[in-house]
Design a protein around this motif. Structure first.
Motif, PDB file in Angstrom:
ATOM      1  N   LEU A 129      44.849  36.250  40.274  1.00 50.08           N
ATOM      2  CA  LEU A 129      43.851  37.165  40.827  1.00 50.08           C
ATOM      3  C   LEU A 129      44.407  37.915  42.029  1.00 50.08           C
ATOM      4  O   LEU A 129      43.919  38.994  42.389  1.00 50.08           O
ATOM      5  N   CYS A 130      45.427  37.355  42.671  1.00 47.71           N
ATOM      6  CA  CYS A 130      46.062  37.989  43.825  1.00 47.71           C
ATOM      7  C   CYS A 130      47.457  38.515  43.493  1.00 47.71           C
ATOM      8  O   CYS A 130      48.213  38.891  44.397  1.00 47.71           O
ATOM      9  N   ASN A 131      47.799  38.549  42.218  1.00 43.99           N
ATOM     10  CA  ASN A 131      49.109  39.056  41.795  1.00 43.99           C
ATOM     11  C   ASN A 131      49.150  40.572  41.993  1.00 43.99           C
ATOM     12  O   ASN A 131      48.330  41.299  41.417  1.00 43.99           O
ATOM     13  N   PRO A 132      50.118  41.090  42.799  1.00 44.90           N
ATOM     14  CA  PRO A 132      50.197  42.534  43.064  1.00 44.90           C
ATOM     15  C   PRO A 132      50.313  43.374  41.792  1.00 44.90           C
ATOM     16  O   PRO A 132      49.956  44.559  41.791  1.00 44.90           O
ATOM     17  N   GLU A 133      50.774  42.767  40.719  1.00 44.83           N
ATOM     18  CA  GLU A 133      50.905  43.498  39.452  1.00 44.83           C
ATOM     19  C   GLU A 133      49.559  44.013  38.963  1.00 44.83           C
ATOM     20  O   GLU A 133      49.495  45.008  38.237  1.00 44.83           O
ATOM     21  N   TYR A 134      48.473  43.346  39.379  1.00 49.96           N
ATOM     22  CA  TYR A 134      47.137  43.721  38.915  1.00 49.96           C
ATOM     23  C   TYR A 134      46.295  44.309  40.045  1.00 49.96           C
ATOM     24  O   TYR A 134      45.063  44.226  40.023  1.00 49.96           O
ATOM     25  N   LYS A 135      46.943  44.915  41.014  1.00 50.21           N
ATOM     26  CA  LYS A 135      46.250  45.483  42.173  1.00 50.21           C
ATOM     27  C   LYS A 135      45.139  46.440  41.735  1.00 50.21           C
ATOM     28  O   LYS A 135      45.359  47.345  40.937  1.00 50.21           O
ATOM     29  N   GLY A 136      43.945  46.206  42.280  1.00 47.64           N
ATOM     30  CA  GLY A 136      42.802  47.054  41.980  1.00 47.64           C
ATOM     31  C   GLY A 136      42.171  46.799  40.634  1.00 47.64           C
ATOM     32  O   GLY A 136      41.225  47.489  40.249  1.00 47.64           O
ATOM     33  N   ARG A 137      42.641  45.770  39.909  1.00 47.63           N
ATOM     34  CA  ARG A 137      42.143  45.535  38.555  1.00 47.63           C
ATOM     35  C   ARG A 137      41.716  44.080  38.324  1.00 47.63           C
ATOM     36  O   ARG A 137      41.632  43.640  37.191  1.00 47.63           O
ATOM     37  N   THR A 138      41.462  43.362  39.410  1.00 52.42           N
ATOM     38  CA  THR A 138      40.961  41.994  39.270  1.00 52.42           C
ATOM     39  C   THR A 138      39.538  41.905  39.824  1.00 52.42           C
ATOM     40  O   THR A 138      39.064  42.818  40.506  1.00 52.42           O
ATOM     41  N   SER A 139      38.885  40.807  39.515  1.00 52.83           N
ATOM     42  CA  SER A 139      37.530  40.593  40.020  1.00 52.83           C
ATOM     43  C   SER A 139      37.291  39.101  40.186  1.00 52.83           C
ATOM     44  O   SER A 139      37.990  38.268  39.610  1.00 52.83           O
ATOM     45  N   MET A 140      36.304  38.791  40.983  1.00 49.82           N
ATOM     46  CA  MET A 140      35.919  37.400  41.221  1.00 49.82           C
ATOM     47  C   MET A 140      34.488  37.386  41.742  1.00 49.82           C
ATOM     48  O   MET A 140      33.925  38.433  42.086  1.00 49.82           O
ATOM     49  N   ARG A 141      33.909  36.219  41.799  1.00 43.26           N
ATOM     50  CA  ARG A 141      32.548  36.043  42.305  1.00 43.26           C
ATOM     51  C   ARG A 141      32.648  35.346  43.653  1.00 43.26           C
ATOM     52  O   ARG A 141      33.289  34.309  43.772  1.00 43.26           O
ATOM     53  N   LEU A 142      32.030  35.923  44.668  1.00 44.61           N
ATOM     54  CA  LEU A 142      32.115  35.338  46.006  1.00 44.61           C
ATOM     55  C   LEU A 142      31.135  34.184  46.143  1.00 44.61           C
ATOM     56  O   LEU A 142      30.113  34.274  46.836  1.00 44.61           O
ATOM     57  N   ARG A 143      31.469  33.104  45.491  1.00 46.58           N
ATOM     58  CA  ARG A 143      30.734  31.852  45.596  1.00 46.58           C
ATOM     59  C   ARG A 143      31.757  30.729  45.730  1.00 46.58           C
ATOM     60  O   ARG A 143      32.961  30.950  45.682  1.00 46.58           O
ATOM     61  N   ARG A 144      31.308  29.511  45.857  1.00 49.43           N
ATOM     62  CA  ARG A 144      32.193  28.408  46.184  1.00 49.43           C
ATOM     63  C   ARG A 144      33.281  28.165  45.129  1.00 49.43           C
ATOM     64  O   ARG A 144      34.348  27.643  45.446  1.00 49.43           O
ATOM     65  N   THR A 145      33.026  28.531  43.878  1.00 48.94           N
ATOM     66  CA  THR A 145      34.023  28.276  42.833  1.00 48.94           C
ATOM     67  C   THR A 145      35.350  28.948  43.126  1.00 48.94           C
ATOM     68  O   THR A 145      36.416  28.360  42.910  1.00 48.94           O
ATOM     69  N   ILE A 146      35.312  30.180  43.650  1.00 43.50           N
ATOM     70  CA  ILE A 146      36.575  30.871  43.925  1.00 43.50           C
ATOM     71  C   ILE A 146      37.314  30.204  45.087  1.00 43.50           C
ATOM     72  O   ILE A 146      38.546  30.212  45.136  1.00 43.50           O
ATOM     73  N   LEU A 147      36.590  29.600  46.008  1.00 45.22           N
ATOM     74  CA  LEU A 147      37.237  28.855  47.086  1.00 45.22           C
ATOM     75  C   LEU A 147      37.976  27.640  46.528  1.00 45.22           C
ATOM     76  O   LEU A 147      39.124  27.365  46.891  1.00 45.22           O
ATOM     77  N   LEU A 148      37.317  26.929  45.622  1.00 48.23           N
ATOM     78  CA  LEU A 148      37.914  25.733  45.043  1.00 48.23           C
ATOM     79  C   LEU A 148      39.108  26.087  44.162  1.00 48.23           C
ATOM     80  O   LEU A 148      40.164  25.444  44.221  1.00 48.23           O
ATOM     81  N   GLY A 149      38.939  27.111  43.337  1.00 43.86           N
ATOM     82  CA  GLY A 149      40.031  27.517  42.464  1.00 43.86           C
ATOM     83  C   GLY A 149      41.250  27.966  43.242  1.00 43.86           C
ATOM     84  O   GLY A 149      42.390  27.611  42.908  1.00 43.86           O
ATOM     85  N   THR A 150      41.025  28.740  44.302  1.00 47.19           N
ATOM     86  CA  THR A 150      42.136  29.201  45.136  1.00 47.19           C
ATOM     87  C   THR A 150      42.807  28.033  45.843  1.00 47.19           C
ATOM     88  O   THR A 150      44.029  28.007  46.001  1.00 47.19           O
ATOM     89  N   ALA A 151      42.014  27.056  46.246  1.00 42.06           N
ATOM     90  CA  ALA A 151      42.589  25.861  46.872  1.00 42.06           C
ATOM     91  C   ALA A 151      43.543  25.160  45.913  1.00 42.06           C
ATOM     92  O   ALA A 151      44.668  24.793  46.285  1.00 42.06           O
ATOM     93  N   PHE A 152      43.126  24.986  44.674  1.00 41.39           N
ATOM     94  CA  PHE A 152      44.015  24.365  43.692  1.00 41.39           C
ATOM     95  C   PHE A 152      45.277  25.206  43.495  1.00 41.39           C
ATOM     96  O   PHE A 152      46.382  24.671  43.365  1.00 41.39           O
ATOM     97  N   ALA A 153      45.129  26.549  43.490  1.00 42.19           N
ATOM     98  CA  ALA A 153      46.285  27.431  43.326  1.00 42.19           C
ATOM     99  C   ALA A 153      47.268  27.280  44.480  1.00 42.19           C
ATOM    100  O   ALA A 153      48.478  27.487  44.310  1.00 42.19           O
ATOM    101  N   LEU A 154      46.751  26.919  45.654  1.00 42.64           N
ATOM    102  CA  LEU A 154      47.593  26.732  46.836  1.00 42.64           C
ATOM    103  C   LEU A 154      48.135  25.297  46.929  1.00 42.64           C
ATOM    104  O   LEU A 154      48.737  24.920  47.945  1.00 42.64           O
ATOM    105  N   GLY A 155      47.913  24.524  45.885  1.00 45.68           N
ATOM    106  CA  GLY A 155      48.448  23.160  45.863  1.00 45.68           C
ATOM    107  C   GLY A 155      47.565  22.129  46.531  1.00 45.68           C
ATOM    108  O   GLY A 155      48.004  21.003  46.793  1.00 45.68           O
TER     109      GLY A 155
END
Length: 358
Positions: free
Chosen positions: A154-180
């Motif tokens: 979702l933060c890959n520069p290759e897809y700049k301006g073409r991603t989406s997410m929902r600003l709720r707790r799920t994206i916080l948890l998912g990003t945390a897992f992505a950060l190890g």
């Protein structure tokens, strides 16, 4: 004589109508969009002519807020996710224990029933049973983003301006897992959880340029993906499965760190007034012929033993395209949320919303 007879008959009919009306009850559902489709309500009311179903659509946060505000009054059956029961009950006392003898638990998938029991048992009393389950992960247009693996894309520069997410707790948890990180492992340490939230917040602020827009519901997300404006997004698998039926390039991708798995449940609010009707609804929607109608409406999998087999053919094909056995074994089920964590998460989400991208 005829007049007296006619008057008596009219009076008897009026009394019968009044008696029937007095016996009729309303089942007030507090539930998610798609969880009480018109065709299912119609069949239920035909099978139970003394019950009328009234539906209020909501989400996890609103369900708890509504029941908290009334002390558990105003609704007879609600459907929070399995991680929204323990803390809410301990803090606000908004649910009542279930009577399992009134529920056909034999039809439920044993692992899902046991999972909900582990999350929703307090002082020996069970407060919920499972209804539908699914996951949150990524949906990608594989014709334009074929190499998507997980939350980090979702933060890959290759897809700049073409991603989406929902600003709720799920994206916080998912990003945390992505950060190890393992956010669930930090639930018992608020200081460590806040440190993790700060790191996640900075990450999501730094990639705001990647985000075309933040979606709020399945309809928003569907429009963005079908139009081609967005090629990678956070998604509920149920929405992705529906999209797959319309465009085979729109495929659900379980993140390599594990899709976040939820179980939506049935709970009876503490001051509910139609318990018998609530139990009838729970058992009714678990019947195989009704499961098929419900899953067609929700896109999610029913918490019955053969839930995937009872999916409509298009959604069954979407599940098979998305998941293999390894993905299913790697599911990360939401853990019970300790008191206070959602306030911390809410502040993090407000910071992301208010921030400008770096």
């Amino acid at each position: 004589m005829k007049t007296k007879f006619a008057l008596a008959a009219t009076t008897a009919l009026a009394l019968l109508v009044a008696s029937t009306a007095a016996q009729a009850e309303t089942l007030r559902l507090l539930t998610w969009g798609g969880y009480a489709p018109d065709n299912v309500i119609k069949l239920f009311e035909e099978a139970n002519p003394d019950i009328t179903v009234e539906v209020t659509l909501s989400n996890n946060e609103e369900m708890v807020a509504k029941l908290r505000a009334t002390g558990g009054a105003g609704y007879d059956l609600a459907q929070p996710s399995h991680d929204r029961i323990f803390a809410a009950q301990q803090e606000y006392n908004i649910y009542k224990p279930l009577d399992l003898s009134k529920i056909d638990t034999a039809s439920l998938a044993p692992n899902l029933l046991e999972g909900v029991k582990a999350n929703a048992t307090i002082d020996g009393a069970l407060y919920a049973v499972p209804h539908q389950w699914g996951t949150s992960g990524i949906v990608a247009d594989v014709s334009k983003a074929p190499d998507v693996k997980g939350w980090g894309d979702l933060c890959n520069p290759e897809y700049k301006g073409r991603t989406s997410m929902r600003l709720r707790r799920t994206i916080l948890l998912g990003t945390a897992f992505a950060l190890g990180k393992d956010p669930f492992a930090l639930y018992g340490d608020k200081a460590a959880y806040q440190t993790m939230l700060d790191e996640v917040t900075e990450k999501l602020i730094s990639c705001k340029d990647n985000v075309k827009t933040y979606w709020n519901g399945g309809d928003d997300l569907s429009t963005l993906l079908l139009s081609g404006e967005v090629v990678v997004s956070e998604a509920w698998d149920s929405t992705a499965f529906k999209l797959y039926g319309q465009n085979k390039n729109l495929v659900y991708v379980p993140p390599e760190t594990g899709a976040l798995a939820w179980i939506d449940t049935f709970v009876i609010p503490r001051k509910g007034e139609a318990d018998d009707a609530a139990y009838k609804w729970i058992n009714f929607v678990m019947k195989p012929e009704i499961v098929k109608l419900m899953s067609d409406s929700t896109g999610a999998i029913a918490a019955v033993s053969n839930g995937i087999d009872l999916l409509p053919d298009d959604k069954k094909a979407a599940v098979q395209a998305a998941f293999d056995e390894k993905d299913l074994a790697n599911l990360k089920f939401f853990a019970n949320i300790p008191a206070g964590l959602e306030d911390m998460e809410g502040k993090a989400l407000e910071r992301i919303k208010a921030a400008t991208s770096n």
